[in-house]
Design an enzyme around this catalytic site. Structure first.
Site, PDB file in Angstrom:
ATOM      1  N   CYS A 297       0.827  -1.223   0.077  1.00 46.07           N
ATOM      2  CA  CYS A 297       0.008  -0.017  -0.107  1.00 46.07           C
ATOM      3  C   CYS A 297       1.003   1.037   0.079  1.00 46.07           C
ATOM      4  O   CYS A 297       1.871   1.435   0.744  1.00 46.07           O
ATOM      5  CB  CYS A 297      -1.050  -0.016   1.167  1.00 46.07           C
TER       6      CYS A 297
ATOM      7  N   HIS B 270      -8.949  -3.856  -2.559  1.00 47.08           N
ATOM      8  CA  HIS B 270      -8.009  -2.964  -1.561  1.00 47.08           C
ATOM      9  C   HIS B 270      -8.380  -1.748  -1.567  1.00 47.08           C
ATOM     10  O   HIS B 270      -8.666  -0.978  -0.737  1.00 47.08           O
ATOM     11  CB  HIS B 270      -6.509  -2.979  -2.352  1.00 47.08           C
ATOM     12  N   GLU B 271      -8.920  -1.153  -3.069  1.00 47.05           N
ATOM     13  CA  GLU B 271      -9.349   0.333  -2.864  1.00 47.05           C
ATOM     14  C   GLU B 271     -10.689   0.453  -2.411  1.00 47.05           C
ATOM     15  O   GLU B 271     -11.007   1.577  -1.601  1.00 47.05           O
ATOM     16  CB  GLU B 271      -9.349   0.875  -4.309  1.00 47.05           C
TER      17      GLU B 271
ATOM     18  N   HIS C  70     -10.171   1.089   1.375  1.00 45.66           N
ATOM     19  CA  HIS C  70      -9.813   2.453   1.643  1.00 45.66           C
ATOM     20  C   HIS C  70     -10.887   3.384   1.888  1.00 45.66           C
ATOM     21  O   HIS C  70     -10.873   4.004   2.994  1.00 45.66           O
ATOM     22  CB  HIS C  70      -8.810   2.775   0.596  1.00 45.66           C
TER      23      HIS C  70
END
Length: 179
Positions: free
Chosen positions: A104, A146-147, A150
């Protein structure tokens, strides 16, 4: 060969938000205004992602608590996927769970084995308000998950368990960017 404008070409490289900043662990706000400020944010996200040599970047990683992310990421067949999603919703994460190395830009230089599904579908909008659906497999599916994490206020380190988590947290504590 690229057609059309290069993403991020007009963007400004912005400082990255690093692990420890509250904005990374706070769910982001829905985007309501699809105007020029949003277009500038998307350009800045692309410029910052490219400058940091990443494959994805969410708005909270540059200190903006908005549900927006960009990506320029290959899948496992080396097919390149480039785009952005505003107000993303992870509508499918399925298939095989694979533990693979994940890093990251908000934890520079570190990575840990993180479990992710090998297929993901994200729905949302473009910066101009058009509906968009993004379907990813393999590494690109990992990127999409993953995004989406976030913008929900989660970093991959939150998903790592056991000895892998303890090792990663020791590495974070020793990281030069933590000083």
């Amino acid at each position: 060969m690229r057609h059309g404008p290069i993403p991020g070409a007009r963007g400004r490289v912005r400082p990255l938000t690093l692990l420890g900043d509250d904005v990374l662990h706070t769910p982001c706000e829905e985007v309501a205004d699809f105007g020029p400020e949003l277009a500038r944010l998307v350009e800045d996200l692309f410029a910052t992602m490219y400058a940091a040599q990443g494959v994805g970047l969410a708005a909270n990683q540059i200190g903006e608590s908005l549900r927006v992310f960009v990506y320029d990421c290959p899948d496992d067949d080396e097919v390149r996927h480039v785009g952005h999603v505003v107000n993303p919703r992870l509508v499918a994460a399925d298939g095989i769970v694979i533990r693979g190395p994940e890093g990251c830009l908000s934890l520079p230089g570190l990575e840990a084995g993180t479990e992710r599904y090998d297929h993901a579908v994200v729905e949302g909008f473009t910066a101009t308000g058009e509906p968009v659906s993004v379907d990813g497999t393999g590494f690109f599916a990992r990127c999409l998950q993953h995004e989406c994490d976030h913008v929900a206020g989660t970093v991959y380190a939150d998903r790592v368990r056991g000895w892998r988590h303890r090792r990663l947290m020791r590495q974070v504590a020793r990281a030069s960017w933590r000083r």
